[in-house]
Scaffold this motif. Structure first.
Motif, mmCIF file in Angstrom:
data_model
loop_
_atom_site.group_PDB
_atom_site.id
_atom_site.type_symbol
_atom_site.label_atom_id
_atom_site.label_comp_id
_atom_site.label_asym_id
_atom_site.label_seq_id
_atom_site.Cartn_x
_atom_site.Cartn_y
_atom_site.Cartn_z
ATOM 1 N N LEU A 1 63.161 33.520 89.957
ATOM 2 C CA LEU A 1 63.676 32.440 89.443
ATOM 3 C C LEU A 1 63.274 30.967 89.803
ATOM 4 N N ALA A 2 62.685 30.962 90.937
ATOM 5 C CA ALA A 2 62.019 29.851 91.498
ATOM 6 C C ALA A 2 60.722 29.505 90.864
ATOM 7 N N ALA A 3 60.028 30.652 90.466
ATOM 8 C CA ALA A 3 58.702 30.330 89.669
ATOM 9 C C ALA A 3 58.876 30.277 88.206
ATOM 10 N N GLY A 4 60.210 30.320 87.737
ATOM 11 C CA GLY A 4 60.420 29.886 86.331
ATOM 12 C C GLY A 4 60.725 30.856 85.287
ATOM 13 N N LEU A 5 60.887 31.860 85.951
ATOM 14 C CA LEU A 5 61.238 33.265 85.155
ATOM 15 C C LEU A 5 62.502 33.656 85.126
ATOM 16 N N ASN A 6 63.019 34.446 84.173
ATOM 17 C CA ASN A 6 64.334 34.991 83.782
ATOM 18 C C ASN A 6 64.731 35.920 84.994
ATOM 19 N N PRO A 7 66.052 35.499 85.599
ATOM 20 C CA PRO A 7 66.448 36.490 86.767
ATOM 21 C C PRO A 7 66.623 38.027 86.094
ATOM 22 N N GLU A 8 66.870 38.124 84.895
ATOM 23 C CA GLU A 8 67.179 39.502 84.539
ATOM 24 C C GLU A 8 65.571 40.128 84.135
ATOM 25 N N GLY A 9 64.615 39.564 84.116
ATOM 26 C CA GLY A 9 63.446 39.832 83.757
ATOM 27 C C GLY A 9 62.733 39.262 82.578
ATOM 28 N N GLY A 10 61.412 39.485 82.358
ATOM 29 C CA GLY A 10 60.613 38.894 81.302
ATOM 30 C C GLY A 10 59.641 37.894 81.586
ATOM 31 N N LEU B 1 64.602 28.242 97.704
ATOM 32 C CA LEU B 1 63.186 28.690 98.036
ATOM 33 C C LEU B 1 62.169 27.534 97.601
ATOM 34 N N VAL B 2 61.176 27.099 98.483
ATOM 35 C CA VAL B 2 60.136 26.399 98.360
ATOM 36 C C VAL B 2 58.772 27.201 98.188
ATOM 37 N N LEU B 3 58.455 27.104 96.951
ATOM 38 C CA LEU B 3 57.262 28.022 96.486
ATOM 39 C C LEU B 3 55.946 27.048 96.762
ATOM 40 N N SER B 4 54.916 27.207 97.460
ATOM 41 C CA SER B 4 53.537 26.700 97.712
ATOM 42 C C SER B 4 52.812 27.373 96.610
ATOM 43 N N TRP B 5 51.992 26.705 95.826
ATOM 44 C CA TRP B 5 51.350 26.957 94.702
ATOM 45 C C TRP B 5 49.577 26.663 94.897
ATOM 46 N N SER B 6 48.615 27.446 94.598
ATOM 47 C CA SER B 6 47.300 26.907 94.826
ATOM 48 C C SER B 6 46.796 25.942 93.781
ATOM 49 N N THR C 1 49.642 33.870 82.588
ATOM 50 C CA THR C 1 50.778 34.214 82.253
ATOM 51 C C THR C 1 51.716 34.885 83.443
ATOM 52 N N ARG C 2 52.821 34.773 83.336
ATOM 53 C CA ARG C 2 53.797 35.636 84.317
ATOM 54 C C ARG C 2 54.971 36.228 83.717
ATOM 55 N N PHE C 3 55.278 37.250 84.542
ATOM 56 C CA PHE C 3 56.153 38.408 84.123
ATOM 57 C C PHE C 3 57.000 38.944 85.339
ATOM 58 N N PHE C 4 58.320 39.054 85.187
ATOM 59 C CA PHE C 4 58.986 39.833 86.224
ATOM 60 C C PHE C 4 59.548 40.978 85.538
ATOM 61 N N GLN D 1 57.961 33.807 81.325
ATOM 62 C CA GLN D 1 58.453 32.401 81.249
ATOM 63 C C GLN D 1 59.163 32.014 79.937
ATOM 64 N N ASN D 2 58.989 32.854 78.744
ATOM 65 C CA ASN D 2 59.496 32.557 77.641
ATOM 66 C C ASN D 2 60.905 33.121 77.371
ATOM 67 N N PHE D 3 61.438 34.077 78.293
ATOM 68 C CA PHE D 3 62.570 34.888 78.065
ATOM 69 C C PHE D 3 63.846 33.928 78.694
ATOM 70 N N ALA D 4 64.820 33.728 77.852
ATOM 71 C CA ALA D 4 65.715 32.836 78.305
ATOM 72 C C ALA D 4 67.267 33.260 77.895
ATOM 73 N N PHE D 5 67.098 34.807 77.891
ATOM 74 C CA PHE D 5 68.383 35.491 77.511
ATOM 75 C C PHE D 5 69.239 35.656 78.910
ATOM 76 N N ALA D 6 70.644 35.710 78.745
ATOM 77 C CA ALA D 6 71.436 36.191 79.847
ATOM 78 C C ALA D 6 72.458 37.093 79.441
#
Length: 258
Positions: free
Chosen positions: A71-80, A99-104, A110-113, A82-87
């Motif tokens: 969720l903190a990385a911009g992903l859907n908490p149900e999975g998918g 949460l505080v995320l530290s990025w390089s 791409t990202r996927f949960f 960054q382009n998945f926005a369903f609930a």
């Protein structure tokens, strides 16, 4: 959620560190979970390139932490992606907002949960999106609903996961046979070679055997410490059981072997 960045140009080094915000709550769910209290005490979880595993018994908060990081990385908490926005049903905890995320300085392509318990909902969303813009080829060319649960998982990591990606996997072995776990293990090794970063919560001693992976175990007090493969709890318990199942059965089953 808060973000901070710094320079790190190693392949697969995207997410460097996860910590709890200084003003985060300290009581109630999920902040009283062992892994969350451990994060607060330790100052956070450092993450390197390649694959990092989180292990511990049910109830330690592994999946809750994985969901919150997604969720903190911009992903859907149900999975998918960054382009998945369903609930389907909003059940995520408030941890992701704390949460505080530290990025390089590098961004994943791409990202996927992947969340085993809600992948049915993700598969349904894939079908819906495919009716608008064809995308099934990115998932192996067949709807996940037309494959077994385990086959659809292997299709996902084989076809959808690509180079220089950030991937979060919550107990992927839940749908996999032993052979399926071996297929995912091989694919994880390929993804590392392709500059990916992967964070996996798992109970699978097979997946944990990935060469070069970091294994972090959550202690009874919530402390998150690196462990060697042979010392990881799933590995020790599985080896002990296979070496002498009768010893376990005598304690577990009243009519077990004498």
């Amino acid at each position: 959620m808060a973000w901070s960045t710094g320079a790190d140009r190693r392949p697969g080094a995207f997410l460097r560190h996860v910590r709890l915000a200084d003003d985060a709550p300290t009581t109630g769910y999920p902040f009283a979970l062992p892994v969350v209290t451990g994060l607060a005490r330790s100052g956070g979880l450092p993450l390197g390139p390649g694959v990092t595993f989180l292990v511990r018994e049910n109830g330690s908060g592994k999946s809750t932490l994985m969901e919150a990081i997604a969720l903190a990385a911009g992903l859907n908490p149900e999975g998918g992606s960054q382009n998945f926005a369903f609930a389907t049903r909003a059940t995520e905890s408030a941890l992701g907002d704390e949460l505080v995320l530290s990025w390089s300085g590098r961004k994943p392509s791409t990202r996927f949960f992947l969340r085993a318990e809600s992948y049915y909902n993700v598969a349904t969303e894939i079908e819906r999106l495919d009716r608008e813009t064809p995308l099934l080829q990115a998932y192996g060319g067949t709807s996940p609903h037309e494959r077994s649960h385990g086959e659809s998982f292997v299709d996902l990591v084989t076809h959808r996961f690509g180079p220089r990606g950030l991937y979060l996997l919550d107990e992927p072995e839940a749908a996999l046979s032993v052979r399926g776990c071996l297929a995912v293990l091989a694919r994880l090794a390929e993804l590392v070679d392709q500059g990916c970063q992967v964070l996996v919560a798992t109970h699978s001693p097979i997946l944990l055997a990935l060469p070069g992976a970091a294994i972090h175990e959550i202690g009874d007090d919530g402390a998150i410490e690196p462990v060697a493969y042979d010392d990881a709890l799933p590995v020790r318990l599985t080896r002990d059981f296979l070496a002498g199942p009768d010893r376990f059965l005598r304690h577990l089953l009243p009519d077990g072997p004498a």
